[in-house]
Enzyme design. Structure first.
Site, mmCIF file in Angstrom:
data_model
loop_
_atom_site.group_PDB
_atom_site.id
_atom_site.type_symbol
_atom_site.label_atom_id
_atom_site.label_comp_id
_atom_site.label_asym_id
_atom_site.label_seq_id
_atom_site.Cartn_x
_atom_site.Cartn_y
_atom_site.Cartn_z
ATOM 1 N N GLN A 65 50.949 32.337 28.349
ATOM 2 C CA GLN A 65 51.432 31.032 27.808
ATOM 3 C C GLN A 65 51.144 29.675 28.721
ATOM 4 O OE1 GLN A 65 52.983 30.128 25.044
ATOM 5 N NE2 GLN A 65 53.786 28.147 25.515
ATOM 6 N N GLU A 66 51.186 30.230 29.990
ATOM 7 C CA GLU A 66 50.954 29.075 30.876
ATOM 8 C C GLU A 66 49.422 28.652 30.903
ATOM 9 O OE1 GLU A 66 53.165 27.621 32.501
ATOM 10 O OE2 GLU A 66 55.065 28.774 32.304
ATOM 11 N N SER A 67 48.744 29.640 31.059
ATOM 12 C CA SER A 67 47.043 28.975 31.169
ATOM 13 C C SER A 67 46.203 29.492 30.266
ATOM 14 C CB SER A 67 46.772 29.344 32.628
ATOM 15 O OG SER A 67 46.686 30.760 32.921
ATOM 16 N N TYR A 105 58.517 28.137 23.829
ATOM 17 C CA TYR A 105 57.852 28.839 24.902
ATOM 18 C C TYR A 105 58.363 30.183 24.821
ATOM 19 C CZ TYR A 105 57.113 30.097 30.114
ATOM 20 O OH TYR A 105 56.802 30.670 31.310
#
Length: 492
Positions: free
Chosen positions: A295-297, A422
């Site tokens: 999800q972040e990168s 998120y």
């Protein structure tokens, strides 16, 4: 005298509910499906299973679940009165209550025609003429098609024992069959695993999903169960269960699912051992940690955002310094830093918030900050909602972007819709990782840091065009009993 003795015996025979309490066991027959019952990280789970477990707890008895191969077995067991409850995801239909005691489980679903992406889309029932519509045996879909046959005598269908909705979806995706008819809730749960399957149109209106009780039983169990379900409906438990298993299923589109699957195959292998080792060190499920990283990168170690966060786990400079990380662009440091920070955030969440909500709160806090999460919890509480339930608090997080709401909070403005998305995304990524991971992960979590059931969806399938074809569909088997029933029924 004999007649009097028989009448006396009949009058003294205990009712079904009394028999259950006397034996101390509630017998349930079900099938393995993500919509009903499956083996999660910490043992059996699923919407229907969790509800049945709570009912057994209220009765003060053991819940004993037998797993059938398909709906045909579930029905066979009920017809022989070998179980107290049958859970098969069957919707209400005409004639059902003439044979069984029927209980609404709290969910609704509709019948959906599915087909393969990039193939001709059937728009109406007339478009199905000339094709065989495939359905799960002993499902309400058979009866819907039967009802349509008077108006559409050329309509053809085939019912399959031994296959579930996921099995039909896999065969639609691979091209083995053209169209199938499945329940909308099972499509929602399995869609991400079969991204080439598309929804065409629905047949009929949404119907209530049911539990079935043998018709030979008296109505004592039915009445007690109806009272139990009414209480769960009024106190919000049914809504919370629905959110837990269905509340995150709309977050992964066709493109997103295909992209994620591609990255699981091509990027994740470089970091899987690192996620596993780091997660084991911190008492986490590595798939949760990997889902956060994606999800972040999208598992890119050199990722940099316009705001200055960077690395595979996208840490800020302040966060990296706080958790003792020197090089945010180093995958080892980044994953270690992300695990440390998530562990710290998780431990901030009050211990009395049960799982899985505590994990959802921790993920939201990881994204937006603990202060803003607490603001949303206070707003929920002020509105008469439960501040310890994610399904309630996620309604108030987006309000933190509106002045009329954030002006009443301690920490002020926040883009509160972002943590909601998120959390939903990570839950869905976790689903796919749990499905694509063949072996369950067994960890010894830290005593003060234990994660309860984070639901996965054990299904199977290939997304690529060149995926190997499955064997041809088996013909329907005759009604049968599960192998482990043997010749002796359970004592009811």
């Amino acid at each position: 005298m004999l007649l009097i003795a028989l009448l006396t015996t009949a009058c003294s025979r205990p009712d079904t509910l009394s028999s259950i309490k006397a034996e101390g066991v509630l017998h349930v027959i079900t099938r393995n499906a993500p919509s009903i019952y499956f083996e999660g990280r910490d043992g059996p789970t699923g919407y229907d299973y969790e509800l049945a477990r709570m009912f057994a707890d209220e009765l003060g008895v053991e819940l004993r679940v037998r797993e059938a191969r398909d709906n045909t077995e579930v029905i066979s067991v009920l017809d022989r009165n070998y179980a107290h409850i049958g859970m098969a995801g069957i919707a209400r239909r005409p004639g059902l209550e003439e044979k069984y005691h029927v209980i609404n489980s709290g969910l609704e679903a509709e019948s959906v025609i599915i087909y393969r992406r990039n193939s001709p889309r059937p728009e109406t029932i007339e478009d199905l003429i000339g094709s065989t519509v495939h359905v799960v045996a002993d499902s309400n879909h058979e009866y819907q098609l039967q009802a349509l046959s008077d108006d559409y005598p050329e309509l053809q269908w085939e019912a399959h024992s031994g296959l579930d909705a996921a099995g039909l979806m896999e065969r639609v995706q691979s091209g083995d069959i053209r169209v199938a008819l499945i329940a909308s809730n099972e499509l929602a749960l399995n869609h991400v695993f079969y991204p080439r399957v598309k929804e065409s149109f629905t047949l009929g209106e949404p119907e209530k999903l049911t539990w079935l009780l043998p018709g030979q039983q008296d109505d004592s169990l039915k009445k007690r169960m109806q009272a139990f379900l009414q209480k769960q409906r009024e106190n919000g438990t049914l809504a919370q269960l629905s959110e837990r298993f269905y509340g995150h299923l709309d977050r992964l589109t066709y493109v997103g699912a295909r992209t994620f699957t591609h990255h699981v195959e091509n990027r994740l292998p470089k970091y899987r051992d690192l996620f596993q080792e780091t997660a084991r060190e911190h008492g986490l499920d590595w798939r949760l940690l990997a889902a956060i990283g994606y999800q972040e990168s999208h598992w890119r170690p050199n990722a940099v955002s316009p705001t200055g966060v960077r690395g595979l786990m996208m840490l800020t400079r302040t966060t990296a310094r706080y958790v003792g990380i020197n090089n945010r662009l180093d995958p080892v440091d980044s994953i270690q830093g992300g695990a440390r920070y998530f562990t710290m955030v998780y431990r901030q969440i009050p211990d009395d918030i049960p799982e899985p909500d505590r994990t959802w709160f921790a993920l939201a806090s990881y994204n937006v900050g603990y202060g803003h999460l607490e603001d949303a919890r206070r707003l929920a509480e002020d509105a008469g909602k439960n501040p310890d339930r994610w399904m309630d608090v996620k309604e108030f997080l987006p309000l933190l972007a509106q002045k009329e709401w954030y002006s009443r909070t301690r920490f002020g403005y926040a883009r509160g819709h972002e943590p909601v998305i998120y959390v939903q995304n990570i839950r869905r990524y976790y689903d796919v990782l749990a499905w694509m991971t063949e072996e369950p992960e067994t960890l010894e979590p830290l005593p003060e840091h234990q994660f309860a059931d984070i639901e996965g969806t054990p299904a199977a399938g290939q997304a690529d065009d060149d995926a190997p074809r499955k064997p041809t569909i088996e013909a329907r088997n005759e009604a049968r009993l599960p192998d482990d029933f043997g010749m002796i029924p359970p004592v009811l």
